[in-house]
Design a protein around this motif. Structure first.
Motif, mmCIF file in Angstrom:
data_model
loop_
_atom_site.group_PDB
_atom_site.id
_atom_site.type_symbol
_atom_site.label_atom_id
_atom_site.label_comp_id
_atom_site.label_asym_id
_atom_site.label_seq_id
_atom_site.Cartn_x
_atom_site.Cartn_y
_atom_site.Cartn_z
ATOM 1 N N VAL B 183 67.020 -86.866 60.964
ATOM 2 C CA VAL B 183 66.764 -85.456 60.757
ATOM 3 C C VAL B 183 66.429 -85.550 59.055
ATOM 4 O O VAL B 183 67.290 -85.859 58.462
ATOM 5 C CB VAL B 183 67.784 -84.454 60.970
ATOM 6 N N PHE B 184 65.191 -84.949 58.871
ATOM 7 C CA PHE B 184 65.087 -84.744 57.329
ATOM 8 C C PHE B 184 65.255 -83.351 57.144
ATOM 9 O O PHE B 184 64.719 -82.595 57.818
ATOM 10 C CB PHE B 184 63.411 -84.999 57.048
ATOM 11 N N LEU B 185 66.291 -83.250 55.879
ATOM 12 C CA LEU B 185 66.276 -81.854 55.818
ATOM 13 C C LEU B 185 66.176 -81.515 54.349
ATOM 14 O O LEU B 185 66.780 -82.157 53.270
ATOM 15 C CB LEU B 185 68.113 -81.591 55.888
ATOM 16 N N THR B 186 65.039 -80.790 53.881
ATOM 17 C CA THR B 186 64.554 -80.709 52.772
ATOM 18 C C THR B 186 64.263 -79.443 52.160
ATOM 19 O O THR B 186 64.094 -78.489 52.834
ATOM 20 C CB THR B 186 63.004 -81.537 52.679
ATOM 21 N N GLY B 187 64.266 -79.224 50.657
ATOM 22 C CA GLY B 187 64.152 -77.932 50.104
ATOM 23 C C GLY B 187 62.670 -77.699 49.994
ATOM 24 O O GLY B 187 62.545 -76.724 49.568
ATOM 25 N N ARG B 188 61.834 -78.664 50.236
ATOM 26 C CA ARG B 188 60.393 -78.409 50.206
ATOM 27 C C ARG B 188 60.151 -77.142 51.313
ATOM 28 O O ARG B 188 60.694 -77.008 52.257
ATOM 29 C CB ARG B 188 59.801 -79.564 50.831
ATOM 30 N N LEU B 189 59.213 -76.464 51.097
ATOM 31 C CA LEU B 189 58.770 -75.171 51.783
ATOM 32 C C LEU B 189 58.102 -75.406 53.030
ATOM 33 O O LEU B 189 57.564 -76.452 53.281
ATOM 34 C CB LEU B 189 58.152 -74.126 50.920
ATOM 35 N N GLU B 190 58.353 -74.518 54.038
ATOM 36 C CA GLU B 190 57.495 -74.603 55.404
ATOM 37 C C GLU B 190 56.028 -74.835 55.150
ATOM 38 O O GLU B 190 55.402 -75.754 56.043
ATOM 39 C CB GLU B 190 58.044 -73.515 56.144
ATOM 40 N N ASP B 191 55.411 -74.354 54.182
ATOM 41 C CA ASP B 191 53.967 -74.542 54.020
ATOM 42 C C ASP B 191 53.802 -75.969 53.338
ATOM 43 O O ASP B 191 52.529 -76.054 53.366
ATOM 44 C CB ASP B 191 53.262 -73.262 53.296
ATOM 45 N N SER B 217 62.956 -67.226 55.310
ATOM 46 C CA SER B 217 64.440 -66.590 55.298
ATOM 47 C C SER B 217 65.360 -66.914 54.197
ATOM 48 O O SER B 217 66.278 -66.229 54.272
ATOM 49 C CB SER B 217 64.942 -66.745 56.758
ATOM 50 N N TYR B 218 65.375 -68.170 53.828
ATOM 51 C CA TYR B 218 66.125 -68.733 52.981
ATOM 52 C C TYR B 218 66.065 -68.361 51.315
ATOM 53 O O TYR B 218 66.484 -68.754 50.442
ATOM 54 C CB TYR B 218 66.533 -70.218 53.116
ATOM 55 N N SER B 219 64.846 -67.725 51.205
ATOM 56 C CA SER B 219 64.414 -67.812 50.086
ATOM 57 C C SER B 219 65.389 -66.904 49.161
ATOM 58 O O SER B 219 66.174 -65.878 49.505
ATOM 59 C CB SER B 219 62.957 -66.768 50.176
ATOM 60 N N GLY B 220 65.536 -67.287 47.969
ATOM 61 C CA GLY B 220 66.652 -66.815 47.237
ATOM 62 C C GLY B 220 68.107 -67.253 47.436
ATOM 63 O O GLY B 220 69.167 -67.167 46.625
ATOM 64 N N LYS B 221 68.465 -68.022 48.549
ATOM 65 C CA LYS B 221 69.611 -68.605 48.878
ATOM 66 C C LYS B 221 69.951 -69.874 47.994
ATOM 67 O O LYS B 221 68.835 -70.566 47.949
ATOM 68 C CB LYS B 221 69.760 -68.896 50.397
ATOM 69 N N THR B 222 70.832 -70.500 47.851
ATOM 70 C CA THR B 222 71.169 -71.853 47.351
ATOM 71 C C THR B 222 70.796 -72.785 48.061
ATOM 72 O O THR B 222 70.714 -72.743 49.587
ATOM 73 C CB THR B 222 72.674 -71.929 46.786
ATOM 74 N N MET B 268 67.372 -86.859 36.909
ATOM 75 C CA MET B 268 66.058 -86.103 36.389
ATOM 76 C C MET B 268 65.978 -84.738 36.448
ATOM 77 O O MET B 268 65.609 -83.969 35.837
ATOM 78 C CB MET B 268 64.911 -86.739 37.002
ATOM 79 N N TYR B 269 67.129 -84.243 37.621
ATOM 80 C CA TYR B 269 67.058 -82.763 37.773
ATOM 81 C C TYR B 269 68.100 -82.153 38.594
ATOM 82 O O TYR B 269 68.851 -83.183 39.183
ATOM 83 C CB TYR B 269 65.651 -82.042 38.483
ATOM 84 N N TYR B 270 68.486 -81.203 38.474
ATOM 85 C CA TYR B 270 69.592 -80.420 39.275
ATOM 86 C C TYR B 270 69.335 -79.647 39.862
ATOM 87 O O TYR B 270 68.800 -78.379 39.511
ATOM 88 C CB TYR B 270 70.818 -80.066 38.183
ATOM 89 N N ILE B 271 69.633 -79.402 41.272
ATOM 90 C CA ILE B 271 69.428 -78.405 42.230
ATOM 91 C C ILE B 271 70.864 -77.608 42.844
ATOM 92 O O ILE B 271 71.494 -78.573 43.365
ATOM 93 C CB ILE B 271 68.518 -78.858 43.534
ATOM 94 N N SER B 272 71.095 -76.455 42.581
ATOM 95 C CA SER B 272 72.485 -75.874 43.059
ATOM 96 C C SER B 272 72.159 -75.686 44.515
ATOM 97 O O SER B 272 71.279 -75.204 45.113
ATOM 98 C CB SER B 272 72.279 -74.358 42.169
#
Lengths: 272, 272
Positions: B183-191, B217-222, B268-272
């Motif tokens: 299962v790939f679970l990514t913060g990339r957006l549905e589009d 639906s997760y927009s704005g969620k961590t 290189m980067y940090y995602i909360s």
């Protein structure tokens, strides 16, 4: 006695906030061969440059990173190939720098909080390799490359001679000045209370709210279970854990972990 | 076009499981000044030895360790002083070695489990800097020293040209051969589904059970909230998470984190 010279050397390292000499490549090599201690530090020859390079193909620094990030768990001894690497790391500036960044972040975190100042705000510190350093012991016991020897280690604990980890002591003082109370939560056993308390006081930890040692009811339980349970009791007693600092992931995982956790480096041993 | 040369160089690095050249001090320096790319890699001059030494007083390696252990959180950009250090790290052998140790531990863990083989055992992989590498992008965008530019990054994503992180691809193949579903679970957006799926397939990730992208639906969620919620759904659907691997702590913290978590490096980067 030669071992006292090593002890004194390490205590001096830990007592100074800077160890500028150790920036110089081969400095450890130049300093220590004279000591002729049983576990000879001159085996800790720099492999190249400042001595923190890997043997090609081995990557002890990858091993260390994986340990610090809890990717490698449940390990019993430092890999033999990494004995030099870990010894260098622990005696050199990098360990101190790494510890300082953690302590700095802990203080930044605390300063960012609106403290209530109601006397219920606490900081949970582990003891070994967190507030006290057993480096004089480990330097003569293979830096974690040999299996844990409880008899020898407990004798060392009873001596009460562990120096403070200077970065943690500085943080401790800053936390006290902010009105935060200190709780020491350690896997040391209840019957080591007097030696531990005396050692803490002798090196500058003069006051605390609680010193929690592992009592016999936790015998056979993991550190995660023991420490979670004791933190839960603290919270049930109305304390709020502003921060929780340890050198083991078992200090920081589980339940009631506090507002934030801080992982100090420790490539010498692993406690589940 | 010069940037293609860099891209090709990085792709070659990532496509080989060993980069023996980079063991040689100054090798990056010798290789790359010719490229004359916009974000010049020859700024990445080795500071001493193999180039992973700190500038005295700065300790970028302490910064990196603190990032990897989640002691430094919520940071927005790599400290300017650590640009060289991070660039070297990401392009050099150490990043690859560090990733390999994590993948090796993940496989050891999986091999230590008595697998049921019932088709409900899954491995959760993050995508960016976990299964796909955006190093060609970051190499021309300051290795994390400049603020995140969503427009530029999304253009890069749409190109679908990210190489595989070789250590993760090898692990992926091993997991499949053990009967574990992916299962790939990514913060990339549905589009970004089509571009992401095509990219994954093109570099060797030919099959998966689910590719979960962040819907509106997760927009704005961590990321922690989003990923925990999606892992919870997986477990409610009867899947058992054998392992969970990502480059961000937000991939690994929260709820329903799985049997074990594995943290890949990412300075290189940090995602909360």
């Amino acid at each position: 006695m030669k071992i006292l010279q090593l002890f004194s050397y390490i205590s001096t390292l830990l007592a100074t906030s800077q160890v500028p000499d150790l920036h110089i490549p081969n400095q450890i090599h130049l300093h220590l061969p004279d000591l002729h201690i049983p576990n000879q530090i001159h085996f800790l020859r720099p492999l190249s440059g400042a001595g923190l390079q890997d043997i090609p193909g081995l990557s002890c620094s990858s091993w260390r990173l994986a340990v610090e990030t809890n990717n490698i768990i449940g390990w019993e001894t430092v890999p033999e190939e990494c004995a030099n690497y870990v010894g260098h790391y622990m005696l050199g500036q990098q360990y101190r720098d790494d510890s300082k960044v953690v302590a700095d972040q802990a203080l930044l975190h605390t300063n960012s909080i609106n403290l209530a100042g109601d006397g219920k705000e606490i900081w949970v510190f582990d003891v070994d390799e967190t507030t006290l350093s057993n480096l004089p012991y480990y330097a003569t016991h293979g830096f974690g490359t040999t299996p844990y020897n409880s008899t020898a280690f407990n004798e060392w604990v009873e001596e009460g001679k562990a120096p403070a980890l200077p970065e943690s002591l500085a943080l401790y003082k800053n936390l006290l000045s902010l009105g935060i109370k200190i709780v020491f939560l350690t896997g040391r056993l209840e019957d080591q209370r007097n030696a531990t308390a005396a050692n803490l006081k002798n090196v500058g930890y003069h006051t605390w709210e609680k010193l929690i040692l592992k009592d016999s009811s936790y015998s056979g339980k993991t550190a995660v279970a023991y420490k979670s349970s004791e933190r839960k009791k603290l919270e049930e007693d109305g304390y709020r854990i502003i921060g929780n600092m340890g050198d083991q992931w078992s200090d920081l995982l589980g339940t009631n972990t506090g507002n934030r956790t801080f992982k100090l480096p420790d490539p010498m041993y692993y406690i589940s």
